[in-house]
Design an enzyme around this catalytic site. Structure first.
Site, PDB file in Angstrom:
ATOM      1  N   ASP A 237      42.608  49.586  42.101  1.00  0.00           N
ATOM      2  CA  ASP A 237      43.854  49.452  41.353  1.00  0.00           C
ATOM      3  C   ASP A 237      44.459  50.822  41.048  1.00  0.00           C
ATOM      4  O   ASP A 237      45.670  51.031  41.164  1.00  0.00           O
ATOM      5  CB  ASP A 237      43.605  48.693  40.047  1.00  0.00           C
ATOM      6  CG  ASP A 237      42.970  47.339  40.293  1.00  0.00           C
ATOM      7  OD1 ASP A 237      43.047  46.856  41.437  1.00  0.00           O
ATOM      8  OD2 ASP A 237      42.391  46.779  39.352  1.00  0.00           O
TER       9      ASP A 237
ATOM     10  N   TYR B 258      33.042  38.727  36.468  1.00  0.00           N
ATOM     11  CA  TYR B 258      33.250  39.889  37.335  1.00  0.00           C
ATOM     12  C   TYR B 258      31.955  40.699  37.461  1.00  0.00           C
ATOM     13  O   TYR B 258      31.519  41.042  38.563  1.00  0.00           O
ATOM     14  CB  TYR B 258      34.388  40.761  36.785  1.00  0.00           C
ATOM     15  CG  TYR B 258      34.786  41.901  37.688  1.00  0.00           C
ATOM     16  CD1 TYR B 258      35.870  41.789  38.544  1.00  0.00           C
ATOM     17  CD2 TYR B 258      34.064  43.095  37.693  1.00  0.00           C
ATOM     18  CE1 TYR B 258      36.238  42.832  39.382  1.00  0.00           C
ATOM     19  CE2 TYR B 258      34.419  44.143  38.528  1.00  0.00           C
ATOM     20  CZ  TYR B 258      35.509  44.012  39.356  1.00  0.00           C
ATOM     21  OH  TYR B 258      35.863  45.034  40.182  1.00  0.00           O
TER      22      TYR B 258
HETATM   23  C1  GLA Z   1      39.964  43.930  39.781  1.00  0.00           C
HETATM   24  C2  GLA Z   1      39.305  45.298  39.750  1.00  0.00           C
HETATM   25  C3  GLA Z   1      39.344  45.956  41.135  1.00  0.00           C
HETATM   26  C4  GLA Z   1      38.819  45.019  42.207  1.00  0.00           C
HETATM   27  C5  GLA Z   1      39.464  43.638  42.096  1.00  0.00           C
HETATM   28  C6  GLA Z   1      38.857  42.653  43.035  1.00  0.00           C
HETATM   29  O1  GLA Z   1      41.324  44.057  40.033  1.00  0.00           O
HETATM   30  O2  GLA Z   1      39.958  46.121  38.816  1.00  0.00           O
HETATM   31  O3  GLA Z   1      38.609  47.158  41.090  1.00  0.00           O
HETATM   32  O4  GLA Z   1      37.423  44.947  42.171  1.00  0.00           O
HETATM   33  O5  GLA Z   1      39.354  43.116  40.774  1.00  0.00           O
HETATM   34  O6  GLA Z   1      39.174  42.971  44.339  1.00  0.00           O
END
Ligand code: GLA
Length: 385
Positions: A175, A227
């Site tokens: 991101d 997550y």
């Molecule tokens: C979130 C996390 C990223 C990535 C996505 C999944 O956005 O911040 O680093 O792991 O999930 O692709």
């Protein structure tokens, strides 16, 4: 937006902004040292920065009437151990300030105090990385004003450190890289091991295509629950296979992986390994055959996240299925999962009918009304004035 700082006795030095992002393809691959292909969008978080001469940092936001203020010298004692003393949104900008000071070893006495005032139009909780938008805007502003001379990758690393240690979300670096490296009309193809990035033309507009975002309004937080569990399963899988990261496996290794691990761990591994391949295929296909040819890869990515990684929710599945039935070339959930948004690549003329179809399907299913809008590849973090 207002560029007037909240505290008195300070002067606004400038305004910087950082964009949110959508991920076109490559989900949960970043922290496995793999490949991602996101792009920065036109929704941005702006920060007005004013210098102050008392060595303190104050952050305030249009979302929260209460500013948070701390001495720059106290940041090192606050993060990561005492982060719970800071209200959650303020951990992002204060965490970036802390991570930048740590990364450069800058003497706190040599940098100026700052007031940072944030406004944003990035939808929060939609999987569009409103957090990276705050981080990249803050990092770009402080890098300039403090004269740190860091490059974009170093700024992205500081953003990720803030997210991991000051906020406590065990995310990867996609991101922050997307938000700092974005270019108009292009995607960022990123190798999350080397952090080498390539700008790849998307060509959506010339092909008459739009990228539709369907924000399901199902909220998620990556600092809790699913997550981190997915990340742990990936690390377990890599350890069983004797590799540093799942990036080091290919689809040919999957039969052996299936023999060595339990079913759940295997399916988590299979998602990541096949998703890495889909990113490479998407970039190659885009280059050889243009954006209309990548639809099946987007569809396959969704199925893999739904069935193998198990991070979709009924609202995301319905959004994806309905968009596809309404003529989308390809559709998938985007971002970390457990809520947030789906994306659909679709002909410009079908945006209206597809939007109506998804809205109607949500009513029929008894789901809350989704927020549906198009996004366009845009410039990364920058100084605006
Ligand atoms: C979130 C996390 C990223 C990535 C996505 C999944 O956005 O911040 O680093 O792991 O999930 O692709």
């Amino acid at each position: 937006m207002s560029t007037t700082p909240v505290s008195t006795g300070t002067l606004t030095t400038g305004v910087w902004s950082g964009p949110g992002r959508v991920n076109l393809i490559g989900e949960h691959t970043d922290y496995n040292d793999g490949f991602v292909f996101p792009f920065a969008i036109e929704y941005r978080t702006s920060v007005a920065l004013a210098v102050r001469d008392d060595g303190r940092i104050r952050v305030s936001s249009s979302f929260d009437p209460e500013p948070v203020e701390v001495a720059l010298a106290d940041l090192a004692g606050l993060f990561p151990d005492r982060r719970d003393e800071v209200i959650e949104w303020a951990r992002y900008p204060l965490g970036v300030a802390w991570a930048l000071l740590e990364a450069t070893g800058a003497d706190v006495a040599s940098v100026t105090g700052v007031d940072l005032t944030f406004t944003s139009d990035v939808p929060v909780g939609a999987g569009l990385s409103s957090s990276a938008a705050i981080e990249s805007a803050t990092a770009a502003a402080l890098n300039d004003v403090w004269g740190l001379g860091l490059d974009r990758v170093a700024l992205a690393r500081a953003g990720r450190r803030a997210e991991n240690e000051a906020v406590g979300a065990p995310t990867g670096i996609m991101d922050q890289m997307a938000s700092l490296l974005g270019r108009a009309d292009a995607g960022t193809f990123l190798d999350c091991r080397s952090l080498e990035a390539e700008v790849v033309d998307l060509g959506f507009a010339p092909a008459g295509l739009e990228l539709l975002v369907i924000d399901t309004k199902v909220t998620h937080a990556h600092s809790t629950g699913g997550y981190g569990e997915r990340r742990a399963a990936c690390e377990r899988g890599a350890a069983i296979m004797g590799v540093a990261a799942l990036r080091d496996l290919s689809v040919d290794d999957l039969p052996r992986a299936q023999e060595l691990m339990d079913d759940v761990t295997f399916r988590r591994v299979r998602h990541v390994v096949t998703e890495d391949q889909r990113v490479l295929d998407a970039v190659a296909t885009l280059r050889s055959d243009g954006p209309r040819a990548i639809g099946p890869l987007l569809d396959a990515s969704h199925v893999s996240m739904r069935d193998d990684f198990e991070i979709s929710v009924p609202e995301l599945d319905l959004a994806v299925e309905t968009a596809r039935a309404a003529g989308a070339i390809g559709a998938r959930m985007t971002g970390g999962g457990f809520g947030g948004a789906a994306i659909a690549l679709i002909d410009h003329e079908l945006v209206g009918p597809a939007t109506a179809a998804v809205e109607a399907a949500f009513v029929d299913a008894g789901f809350a009304a989704p927020h549906i809008f198009t996004v366009h590849p845009s410039e990364g973090a920058r100084r605006d004035s």
